[in-house]
Design a protein around this motif. Structure first.
Motif, PDB file in Angstrom:
ATOM      1  N   UNK A 181      36.605  28.703  35.127  1.00 19.29           N
ATOM      2  CA  UNK A 181      37.548  29.699  35.820  1.00 19.29           C
ATOM      3  C   UNK A 181      37.614  29.481  37.150  1.00 19.29           C
ATOM      4  N   UNK A 182      38.671  29.762  38.191  1.00 18.15           N
ATOM      5  CA  UNK A 182      38.705  29.479  39.445  1.00 18.15           C
ATOM      6  C   UNK A 182      38.436  31.004  40.166  1.00 18.15           C
ATOM      7  N   UNK A 183      37.899  31.158  41.147  1.00 19.45           N
ATOM      8  CA  UNK A 183      37.697  32.281  41.662  1.00 19.45           C
ATOM      9  C   UNK A 183      38.452  32.704  42.882  1.00 19.45           C
ATOM     10  N   UNK A 184      39.310  31.558  43.486  1.00 21.74           N
ATOM     11  CA  UNK A 184      40.390  32.233  44.390  1.00 21.74           C
ATOM     12  C   UNK A 184      41.653  30.977  44.174  1.00 21.74           C
ATOM     13  N   UNK A 185      42.875  31.556  44.321  1.00 21.45           N
ATOM     14  CA  UNK A 185      43.881  30.862  44.144  1.00 21.45           C
ATOM     15  C   UNK A 185      44.370  30.278  45.461  1.00 21.45           C
TER      16      UNK A 185
ATOM     17  N   UNK B 247      40.668  29.627  30.991  1.00 26.43           N
ATOM     18  CA  UNK B 247      41.044  29.659  29.523  1.00 26.43           C
ATOM     19  C   UNK B 247      41.951  28.473  29.039  1.00 26.43           C
TER      20      UNK B 247
ATOM     21  N   UNK C 165      43.474  26.664  40.010  1.00 24.01           N
ATOM     22  CA  UNK C 165      43.967  28.462  39.927  1.00 24.01           C
ATOM     23  C   UNK C 165      43.646  28.453  38.270  1.00 24.01           C
ATOM     24  N   UNK C 166      42.604  28.373  37.635  1.00 20.90           N
ATOM     25  CA  UNK C 166      42.741  28.412  36.225  1.00 20.90           C
ATOM     26  C   UNK C 166      42.155  29.706  35.989  1.00 20.90           C
ATOM     27  N   UNK C 167      42.562  30.457  35.140  1.00 17.20           N
ATOM     28  CA  UNK C 167      42.084  31.697  34.420  1.00 17.20           C
ATOM     29  C   UNK C 167      40.750  31.480  33.708  1.00 17.20           C
TER      30      UNK C 167
ATOM     31  N   UNK D 135      49.225  33.634  52.192  1.00 19.31           N
ATOM     32  CA  UNK D 135      49.466  35.085  51.980  1.00 19.31           C
ATOM     33  C   UNK D 135      48.196  36.019  52.316  1.00 19.31           C
ATOM     34  N   UNK D 136      47.044  35.288  51.728  1.00 21.11           N
ATOM     35  CA  UNK D 136      45.618  35.935  51.889  1.00 21.11           C
ATOM     36  C   UNK D 136      45.564  36.216  53.375  1.00 21.11           C
TER      37      UNK D 136
ATOM     38  N   UNK E   6      47.743  30.630  47.220  1.00 16.46           N
ATOM     39  CA  UNK E   6      48.033  31.988  48.036  1.00 16.46           C
ATOM     40  C   UNK E   6      47.415  32.060  49.255  1.00 16.46           C
TER      41      UNK E   6
ATOM     42  N   UNK F 213      42.522  36.887  22.274  1.00 14.06           N
ATOM     43  CA  UNK F 213      42.418  36.698  23.548  1.00 14.06           C
ATOM     44  C   UNK F 213      41.343  37.263  24.155  1.00 14.06           C
TER      45      UNK F 213
END
Lengths: 310, 217, 580
Positions: free
Chosen positions: C262-266, C173, C169-171, C272-273, C269, C124
């Motif tokens: 990758x995404x930089x913000x989900x 990978x 909302x990808x990390x 909640x933010x 959420x 990983x």
């Protein structure tokens, strides 16, 4: 007299409580009761399993919670054996492995494989399949063991079960661990999603709540759990959307035992619970009677000790 | 410096941990996972400190024969017995057949677990039954309207759980379920919202460095 | 200089070790000595049996091969996975093994490959290449023609790859593969789908990926699956349907190249933010208000906290210690943290009164931090010499052993005040009742809802939920800290108003919208498993034997009773708020 009752030495209460617990244990009285929908739903889910499907049974309790949760664990294990499904057992509690071993020894090896007790040939029909064969370790059931990491393990199993449990316990205690790649019962199981049903005996943290929060909702898993009575209110909002069944404490265990026709510790425990509960109710009533009589005699007296301020 | 450095570290790590919830990027997750792993290592190392603490607190009191020193001997003795039974490798005494004598799955450890630890643990838990009876007798009183409402709800729920409830009136379990599903859940959720916001406020106070009592402010 | 060089060698060794650990791992040794033969089945049809020597790494004490998979190539085509009778392929272990290809088409010529899949997943940290390895190809083998009269085997249609992209909302990978399942796939004919991947323009290779099950998902034939891939490389994919009964594998569709981004913000959420940002903003506002000269922020009285000082005074008069239990949870739990902050303040009072505080802990790290807090409290009060470290004691991390130990302290030392603040479980009543018998003043507080009733019954004062988090700020009366309480209160007001407005808006919608609910939730008498509630408040039920039939009835109801303009608006709004 009233004063004496109001300041009653609590050891008298303890004595009566002890009697209320011990007598029903010695002289069993059975009161009729009906299975509640969440318990019946769990029973139906197990009943709907086809032979050969694989089920995960997570045993997450310690000796302290044993009386409340174990009756269900025993009943459901018998039920799973009766359905001839493959069983994968595991635990997230460090004190549970000896408990899992004793469940396997008594019910799988002792009762099912020896055709004794619940599975004796003279028991009412349907318990042993036509093509009966003893359960073999690794092929029909396996114990993955204990894994530390609490809810992180649950989340990990949702993604990759083998990464969380690369090896399983040996058939006998103290033997060499077995790589999961060599366990036939786990072929075709790569994550929690591959189980036909996930069952958990849960006595607290980590437990059913963490399963629901981490994986059940996310992967839409079929999940049912038994918990201690005090946790039922915590979990009841999850039934029936996230949890397809919920067994609450001794009462729930007794209902399940009744459904699988295996009255055991849950049913006898329910009698104890009944008399204990009645005594608590009587204690409350008595306390209030004394309270009101005192208030009538001394209308302006201050309330007695205890009582919370929020 | 003695105050500023901890505040800066707290702020940076706290913000990173909050950011992980909102930023899915794997880099952030790897960093927080590493920090959490460090946390686990520190917590595990603290068990050594805990062991030292037990010795430091109890041994001098045993040596001085202080009051109730006998209990302290039991504490140290039973802790040692469990540690020794678990730490001796299983290979030290392994018979041809059956389980080894030592190790965490050995006969000694299993015996201590099954016949000392398990019953003692269950006994402590079981004390609750007695304590609930005495607490119920003493504290559960209909002092005012709110207390009376709570009392009635409690009795209905308790009767609804046991078979006697069904025997008295078949609708009792349904009433019990209604109280649990609606009245109880509404109250719980209100408290849960409060707890969550209180936790956020406490977290912010520490991350933003407003709460400094632990740093000697 | 001397001390520095002493550390240099071990540090360098540690660094080297870490570097070695992060190096890409070698693939497992491939399978060798492939031999093919034709085996006739009783019905006259032929299958191809491939025997091979297992990987040199397999069973050599390393146990790193998970399974062997058979691949075959037709002419100059790329190799495709072959269905074998055993779903997992040949099991690991040393020696020779055989794999069958039951789906070889008569009259065709194939070359075979064996892929040894490693048990270990890809690294990983480094994303190093897949550790599985493919053998050299076997010699070409021609499958004999089918005997006259045997049924022709038709190939299963290939699935259609619709697109490959990074999921929401990808990390960074993972790639999401959208595809339409094979036309024949009814969940029975196809066993599963399998992917091959190619790095850039390179050849397609098998790789270990999660199982992609056959059949439509929720009735939809267009599906998507998220697959983990190493980052930083553009991948192309081929998707195959693996037939369940041994039919040939049809040609797959190939995707365009895509790299995992990758995404930089989900964005799920976002709500909640917004809440968190609101809390921070309000905190800043109240900090500003608090910094004004003469600022006074109102905060309601919390009798339980007011009682602490009184209780400490009482203990001093009686010459008995104070017992403080910071819960039984780990240090990272926010309730434990709040409790330790309060412990600091309480020790300050205790030091001022020159009395003793006993702190039994269940977690060693909590005991270590607790000792620091008490020490600091005594220091703040100007009495560092009165601090006794042995009064902060780790008892046991076993719940009931800790409970027994703490009860022992209560019964032997008879503290006049017991303070239980933090996270408690089943031991709450056992502790509080023992304290009651001792006639101690008891102040408790926890966010654990199931334990609150026990504390309320047995303690003099109970802090409910959020009050526990307010204590530390409340005790200082510092406007700066009280400002954060005010901010949280206003956020709670906002949440409350949103809840109320949403509930009111949703009421008419739930009144007339149908919903499928399980039978017992609907309190239906029939044994049908699923019911449509037509108009929730009116409890009109229509039960169907399956969920799908119930959903069908619901759709019909919706078609016949289209929602009003207002209802459409409400549903859009609710949908937006739910998904952000």
């Amino acid at each position: 007299m009233l004063e004496k009752l109001a300041t009653l030495d609590r050891r008298w209460l303890f004595l009566v409580m002890a009697i209320a617990i011990i007598v029903p244990l010695l002289v069993p009285v059975s009161l009729p009761f009906e299975a509640s929908p969440p318990v019946r739903a769990t029973y139906d889910a197990v009943e709907a399993l086809r032979p050969g499907q694989t089920v995960l049974l997570s045993i997450d309790y310690d000796p302290a919670a044993r009386p409340e949760v174990e009756p269900w664990a025993r009943a459901v294990l018998r039920h799973l054996l009766r359905r001839r499904v493959k069983i994968v057992m595991m635990t997230l509690w460090d004190k549970a492995p000896p408990i899992v071993r004793s469940l396997i020894n008594e019910i799988v090896l002792g009762e099912y494989n020896q055709r004794r007790g619940y599975f004796a040939p003279d028991q009412p029909g349907g318990r042993l399949a036509q093509d009966y064969a003893p359960y073999r370790y690794g092929e029909d059931y396996v114990f993955l063991g204990y894994k530390d990491g609490k809810e992180i393990v649950i989340a990990g199993m949702g993604q990759n079960l083998r990464q969380m449990f690369p090896v399983a316990e040996a058939e006998r205690e103290g033997g060499d661990k077995i790589p999961v790649a060599r366990i036939p019962v786990l072929s075709g199981i790569s994550s929690l999603r591959d189980f036909a049903l996930i069952l958990e005996a849960s006595a607290g943290f980590p437990g059913a709540k963490e399963y629901v929060q981490q994986v059940v909702t996310r992967y839409r898993l079929r999940f049912a759990a038994a918990t201690t009575a005090v946790s039922v209110t915590d979990l009841s909002p999850y039934y029936p959307e996230q949890m397809l069944g919920l067994i609450g404490g001794m009462r729930g265990s007794a209902e399940y035992e009744q459904l699988v026709e295996a009255p055991g510790l849950g049913t006898s425990g329910l009698n104890v619970l009944t008399f204990g509960q009645i005594f608590v109710i009587l204690a409350i009533v008595l306390g209030n009677v004394i309270f009101f009589l005192q208030r009538r005699l001394r209308p302006r007296s201050s309330p007695g000790a205890g009582g919370g301020v929020g | 410096m003695k105050q500023t450095l901890p505040l800066v570290i707290t702020f940076l790590i706290g913000t990173l941990m909050v950011a992980e919830f909102f930023v899915p990027h794997a880099g952030v997750h790897e960093l927080t996972a590493l920090l959490q792993e460090w946390g686990l290592v520190i917590a595990a190392a603290a068990f050594v400190l805990g062991g030292i603490n037990v010795v430091q607190v109890n041994i001098p009191k045993i040596a001085r024969r202080e009051r109730d020193w006998g209990y302290r001997v039991v504490l140290i003795g039973s802790a040692l017995a469990m540690v020794i039974a678990g730490f001796i490798p299983a290979s030290v005494f392994k018979p041809e057949t059956g389980a080894p004598l030592f190790g965490k799955e050995g006969i000694v450890f299993t015996f201590l677990f099954d016949y000392v630890f398990a019953p003692a643990n269950a006994t402590m838990f079981a004390l609750l039954a007695f304590f609930i009876a005495s607490a119920a007798f003493r504290a559960f009183r209909a002092r005012n309207l709110e207390a009376t409402l709570m009392l009635s709800a409690a009795i209905v729920v308790m009767v609804g759980v046991i078979p006697v409830g069904e025997w008295i009136w078949s609708g009792m379990p349904a009433v019990k379920q209604w109280i649990l599903d609606y009245a109880n859940n509404a109250g719980r959720r209100a408290i849960m919202v409060g707890v969550a916001l209180g936790a956020v406020a406490t977290g912010l106070r520490i991350i933003l460095g407003l709460e400094r009592s632990h740093l000697g402010d | 200089m001397g001390s520095r060089s002493r550390w240099l060698v071990p540090t360098a060794l540690l660094g080297l070790g870490l570097f070695a650990c992060s190096l890409p791992s070698d693939p497992v040794a491939p399978a060798t000595e492939l031999r093919t033969e034709i085996v006739r089945k009783p019905d006259g049809t032929a299958i191809v049996r491939v025997t091979f020597r297992k990987s040199a790494d397999d069973g050599a004490g390393r146990e790193i091969v998970a399974k062997y998979q058979l691949m075959r190539a037709h002419g100059s085509d790329a190799p495709v996975p072959v269905l074998s009778a055993e779903p997992e392929g040949a099991s690991p272990g040393p020696g020779r093994a055989a794999l069958d290809d039951p789906s070889a088409v008569p009259g065709e010529t194939y070359r075979y490959f064996v892929v040894a899949h490693a048990e270990r997943e890809q690294s990983k940290m480094t994303g190093a290449g897949g550790p599985s390895s493919t053998s050299r190809p076997s010699a070409p083998i021609r499958v004999p023609d089918a005997p006259a009269g045997s049924p022709a085997i038709a190939a299963i249609g290939a699935p259609t790859l619709l697109g490959v992209s990074s999921p929401e909302a990808s990390d960074g990978r993972a790639l999401q593969i959208k595809f339409r399942i094979a036309a024949d796939d009814d969940g029975l004919v196809v066993r599963e789908y399998r992917l091959l991947r190619a790095e850039g323009d390179g050849p397609f290779r098998a790789f270990r990926h999660k199982d992609i099950k056959a059949g439509p998902a929720d009735g939809e034939r267009e599906r998507s699956e998220t697959i983990a891939v190493p980052p930083g490389v553009a991948w192309r994919f081929q998707l195959f349907a693996v037939p369940a009964r041994g039919e040939p594998v049809a040609a797959a569709t190939t995707s365009a190249a895509a790299a995992a981004e990758p995404s930089y913000f989900n964005f799920s959420h976002l709500w909640l933010f917004f809440l968190l940002a609101l809390t921070v903003a309000l905190t800043v506002v109240f900090l500003y208000i608090a910094s004004q000269p003469g600022a006074r922020l109102f905060i309601r009285r919390i009798p339980g906290v007011d009682a602490i000082e009184e209780a400490v005074g009482r203990s001093t008069e009686m010459g008995r210690p104070i017992l403080y239990v910071p819960g039984i949870d780990e240090i990272q739990n926010i309730q434990t943290i709040a409790s330790l902050l309060i412990l600091g303040r309480v020790s300050e009072i205790v030091a001022r009164y020159d009395t003793e505080i006993r702190v039994p802990c269940c977690i060693p790290l909590v005991a270590a931090v607790g000792e620091e807090m008490v020490k600091q409290g005594f220091y703040n009060a100007g009495r560092p010499d009165s601090h006794k470290p042995q009064n902060i004691q780790w008892i046991s991390s076993e719940q009931f052993a800790f409970c027994a130990g703490t009860n022992g302290i209560m019964l032997r030392e008879k503290p006049a005040t017991n303070i239980f603040l933090g996270r408690f479980f089943a031991e709450s009543l056992i502790l509080a009742e023992t304290g009651y018998v001792n006639r101690a003043i008891q102040i408790a507080g926890t966010g654990e809802i199931t334990q609150l009733p026990f504390f309320i019954a047995a303690c003099d004062y109970t802090l409910i939920g959020e009050e526990l988090f307010a204590v530390s700020a409340y005790m200082t009366h510092e406007p700066r800290l009280i400002g954060t309480l005010k901010a949280a209160d206003y956020v709670k007001l906002v949440v409350g108003v949103v809840l109320l407005v949403m509930t009111l808006l949703l009421l008419p919608a739930t009144w007339s919208r149908p919903a499928v609910v399980p039978q017992d939730r609907a309190h239906a008498a029939a044994s049908d498993p699923h019911c449509v509630v037509l108009g929730w408040a009116r409890r009109e039920l229509a039960c169907e034997p399956t969920k799908a039939a119930a959903a069908e009835r619901m759709t019909a109801y919706q078609r016949d009773n289209p929602p009003s303009g207002f209802e459409q608006f409400v549903m859009k709004l609710v949908g937006y708020l739910q998904t952000g």
